[in-house]
Design a protein around this motif. Structure first.
Motif, PDB file in Angstrom:
ATOM      1  N   GLY A   1      34.037  56.633  17.327  1.00  0.00           N
ATOM      2  CA  GLY A   1      35.267  56.572  18.093  1.00  0.00           C
ATOM      3  C   GLY A   1      35.314  57.616  19.196  1.00  0.00           C
ATOM      4  N   ILE A   2      36.035  57.285  20.267  1.00  0.00           N
ATOM      5  CA  ILE A   2      36.175  58.219  21.388  1.00  0.00           C
ATOM      6  C   ILE A   2      37.648  58.337  21.750  1.00  0.00           C
ATOM      7  N   SER A   3      37.973  59.317  22.584  1.00  0.00           N
ATOM      8  CA  SER A   3      39.362  59.603  22.938  1.00  0.00           C
ATOM      9  C   SER A   3      39.902  58.553  23.909  1.00  0.00           C
ATOM     10  N   GLU A   4      41.213  58.562  24.083  1.00  0.00           N
ATOM     11  CA  GLU A   4      41.840  57.629  25.023  1.00  0.00           C
ATOM     12  C   GLU A   4      41.313  57.848  26.441  1.00  0.00           C
ATOM     13  N   GLN A   5      41.172  59.099  26.830  1.00  0.00           N
ATOM     14  CA  GLN A   5      40.666  59.395  28.176  1.00  0.00           C
ATOM     15  C   GLN A   5      39.258  58.841  28.362  1.00  0.00           C
ATOM     16  N   GLU A   6      38.424  58.989  27.355  1.00  0.00           N
ATOM     17  CA  GLU A   6      37.057  58.470  27.448  1.00  0.00           C
ATOM     18  C   GLU A   6      37.042  56.939  27.463  1.00  0.00           C
ATOM     19  N   VAL A   7      37.958  56.326  26.719  1.00  0.00           N
ATOM     20  CA  VAL A   7      38.058  54.867  26.725  1.00  0.00           C
ATOM     21  C   VAL A   7      38.447  54.370  28.113  1.00  0.00           C
ATOM     22  N   ARG A   8      39.439  55.013  28.739  1.00  0.00           N
ATOM     23  CA  ARG A   8      39.852  54.629  30.087  1.00  0.00           C
ATOM     24  C   ARG A   8      38.693  54.738  31.063  1.00  0.00           C
ATOM     25  N   HIS A   9      37.964  55.829  30.969  1.00  0.00           N
ATOM     26  CA  HIS A   9      36.835  56.050  31.880  1.00  0.00           C
ATOM     27  C   HIS A   9      35.774  54.968  31.694  1.00  0.00           C
ATOM     28  N   ARG A  10      35.494  54.617  30.434  1.00  0.00           N
ATOM     29  CA  ARG A  10      34.478  53.604  30.151  1.00  0.00           C
ATOM     30  C   ARG A  10      34.913  52.235  30.651  1.00  0.00           C
ATOM     31  N   LEU A  11      36.165  51.878  30.434  1.00  0.00           N
ATOM     32  CA  LEU A  11      36.668  50.579  30.878  1.00  0.00           C
ATOM     33  C   LEU A  11      36.666  50.476  32.406  1.00  0.00           C
ATOM     34  N   LEU A  12      36.991  51.573  33.092  1.00  0.00           N
ATOM     35  CA  LEU A  12      36.928  51.569  34.550  1.00  0.00           C
ATOM     36  C   LEU A  12      35.502  51.361  35.038  1.00  0.00           C
ATOM     37  N   GLU A  13      34.553  51.976  34.361  1.00  0.00           N
ATOM     38  CA  GLU A  13      33.144  51.773  34.711  1.00  0.00           C
ATOM     39  C   GLU A  13      32.761  50.303  34.596  1.00  0.00           C
ATOM     40  N   LEU A  14      33.183  49.667  33.516  1.00  0.00           N
ATOM     41  CA  LEU A  14      32.871  48.253  33.321  1.00  0.00           C
ATOM     42  C   LEU A  14      33.583  47.379  34.348  1.00  0.00           C
ATOM     43  N   ALA A  15      34.845  47.722  34.643  1.00  0.00           N
ATOM     44  CA  ALA A  15      35.617  46.917  35.583  1.00  0.00           C
ATOM     45  C   ALA A  15      35.017  46.961  36.980  1.00  0.00           C
ATOM     46  N   ARG A  16      34.431  48.080  37.349  1.00  0.00           N
ATOM     47  CA  ARG A  16      33.852  48.222  38.690  1.00  0.00           C
ATOM     48  C   ARG A  16      32.621  47.335  38.882  1.00  0.00           C
ATOM     49  N   LYS A  17      32.076  46.834  37.791  1.00  0.00           N
ATOM     50  CA  LYS A  17      30.923  45.939  37.912  1.00  0.00           C
ATOM     51  C   LYS A  17      31.334  44.547  38.376  1.00  0.00           C
ATOM     52  N   ASN A  18      32.634  44.220  38.254  1.00  0.00           N
ATOM     53  CA  ASN A  18      33.119  42.916  38.710  1.00  0.00           C
ATOM     54  C   ASN A  18      33.232  42.906  40.230  1.00  0.00           C
ATOM     55  N   SER A  19      32.900  41.783  40.829  1.00  0.00           N
ATOM     56  CA  SER A  19      33.066  41.617  42.274  1.00  0.00           C
ATOM     57  C   SER A  19      34.474  41.109  42.530  1.00  0.00           C
ATOM     58  N   THR A  20      35.410  42.021  42.743  1.00  0.00           N
ATOM     59  CA  THR A  20      36.824  41.661  42.850  1.00  0.00           C
ATOM     60  C   THR A  20      37.302  41.526  44.291  1.00  0.00           C
TER      61      THR A  20
END
Length: 443
Positions: free
Chosen positions: A43-62
């Motif tokens: 498990g990781i902290s909320e801040q780390e979860v947000r950072h990881r999800l943003l990294e994944l979201a940036r891979k989308n061509s939006t």
């Protein structure tokens, strides 16, 4: 807190009371199929979860300029749609089981039904379905119930996503599903007329069809009715502001995808299916229907007039399992149509058609780019034939900032070089010109 709050002692107590072990509970699952672990990281902290999800979201061509269609379209959504649909009294409302405390939700659904009837030129509409594909399947099963016949005819110019859903639902049912091959972008009239017989429950068609081509099915409605069969028409709701309505073609059941009425594309959902039919078939219609009434003081009110899902009536009498969440999507469609009004919707449709015509002329003027279906009227979509595989061209255009179209080879053999392009009111003359330049560059 863990997702399941039971303590180890509570689990032991429950197993003791039922006289089983944890292994006994899974005894019916073969050993080879049992899960041995989820291989999850720590498990990781909320801040780390947000950072990881943003990294994944940036891979989308939006940020792509969208020319994709095929049933789902990049239309402008007024800010008032989000503002009104997000109000807590709408956003949290559940199924209006108690009409005396649910008048707001019931009236909104009633007005939505009215707008769908006016849009399609039909007599009655239900309180919405899951999406365009499941709505078409529900229309098919409704026709089977009405006629008591086993045979369905569907043309392959109907959205292939819908057809895949219908095949999936009917694979293990005793239904004779016959598919005709389109005739140069339009329905294969000769083959459909040949196949309609006394065993046919319904003919399923779409206008505009998946290739964007427009048609008038009045003659096929006559042919179907002469044999006691129904005509089911899937449609694009925005186009109905300009085109001949399914009701005026004498269709019996009308369905469609309501995403274009105020719902964002949102990676595939949630979307909205709509259905309308003739009043004489209302008791065979799935889902729910809201009606208008008066109370003992003669005040106007709204109630669930028909409730055909299995939570409301006996399961063996139910016609569907359509549930609550679609009401919020229907509300968005109601707000959208109310904001535009008849003139606004017609102007929106006209802009789509005009801009598509401009894009068609601009793109077919490019060297080695040709129209797939010649001399066919279209609304806001058309098919281009390229000198190479369309999927490769589309992938290269993504690198240039365009979601340029849909490769038809995904569903149609012999169309490896064909690409479906959609143009909505959001696309500008400059964007169309830039697409033409990018397409010419990659060919």
């Amino acid at each position: 807190m863990p997702f399941i709050a039971n303590t180890d002692q509570q689990r032991r107590d429950m197993l003791r009371d039922i006289g089983l072990t944890m292994e006994d509970l899974f005894a019916d699952i073969p050993e080879a199929l049992r899960c041995r672990g989820f291989d999850l990281p720590p498990g990781i902290s909320e801040q780390e979860v947000r950072h990881r999800l943003l990294e994944l979201a940036r891979k989308n061509s939006t940020g792509l300029t969208c020319f994709l269609g095929g049933g789902f379209y990049d239309h402008f959504i007024p800010a008032a749609v989000d503002a009104l649909a997000s109000r807590s009294e709408f956003y949290t409302a559940y199924t209006p089981y108690q009409p005396e405390i649910s008048q707001g939700t019931l009236q909104a659904v009633y007005e939505y039904q009215t707008m769908i009837c006016r849009l399609t030129d039909m007599e009655v509409a239900n309180a919405s379905l899951y999406d365009g594909g499941t709505a078409l399947y529900e229309a098919m099963t409704m026709a089977l119930r009405i006629t008591g016949r086993p045979k369905i005819i569907i043309d392959d110019s109907v959205n292939p996503i819908y057809r895949v859903m219908i095949h999936s639902y009917t694979r293990n049912l005793n239904i004779e599903l016959q598919q005709t091959e389109n005739d140069d972008g339009l329905v294969n009239r000769r083959e459909i007329l040949r196949r309609i017989d006394d065993r046919t429950a319904a003919v399923i068609l779409q206008n505009p069809n998946f290739f964007g081509c427009m048609d008038d099915f009045s003659d096929l409605a006559v042919a179907a009715h002469q044999k006691g069969a129904l005509l089911i028409c899937a449609c694009y709701p925005v186009s109905l502001a300009l085109l001949k309505t399914p009701g005026s073609m004498d269709a019996d059941i009308v369905t469609g995808e309501g995403q274009s009425l105020g719902l964002p594309l949102s990676f595939g959902g949630p979307y909205l299916g709509f259905m309308a039919t003739r009043k004489k078939y209302v008791r065979k219609m799935p889902g729910r229907l809201v009606g208008q009434t008066t109370d003992e003081k003669n005040r106007r009110g709204f109630v669930l007039t028909l409730q055909a899902r299995e939570q409301h009536i006996r399961r063996d009498k139910a016609t569907s399992n359509i549930c609550t969440n679609e009401s919020l999507c229907a509300l968005r469609a109601l707000i959208f149509l109310s904001l535009l009004g008849p003139r606004g919707l017609e102007e929106m449709a006209r802009r789509c058609a005009d801009k598509a015509s401009y894009a068609y002329r601009r793109l077919t003027a490019l060297p080695r780019v040709k129209a797939r279906f010649h001399r066919k009227w279209f609304f806001n979509e058309f098919v281009l034939d390229l000198p190479c595989e369309a999927a490769d061209v589309i992938a290269r255009l993504i690198e240039k900032g365009f979601a340029a179209g849909f490769p038809l080879s995904r569903y149609y053999t012999g169309m490896e070089n064909s690409m479906l392009i959609a143009v909505t009111e959001k696309r500008t003359k400059q964007e169309i010109g830039m697409l033409a330049e990018a397409l010419e560059a990659v060919l």
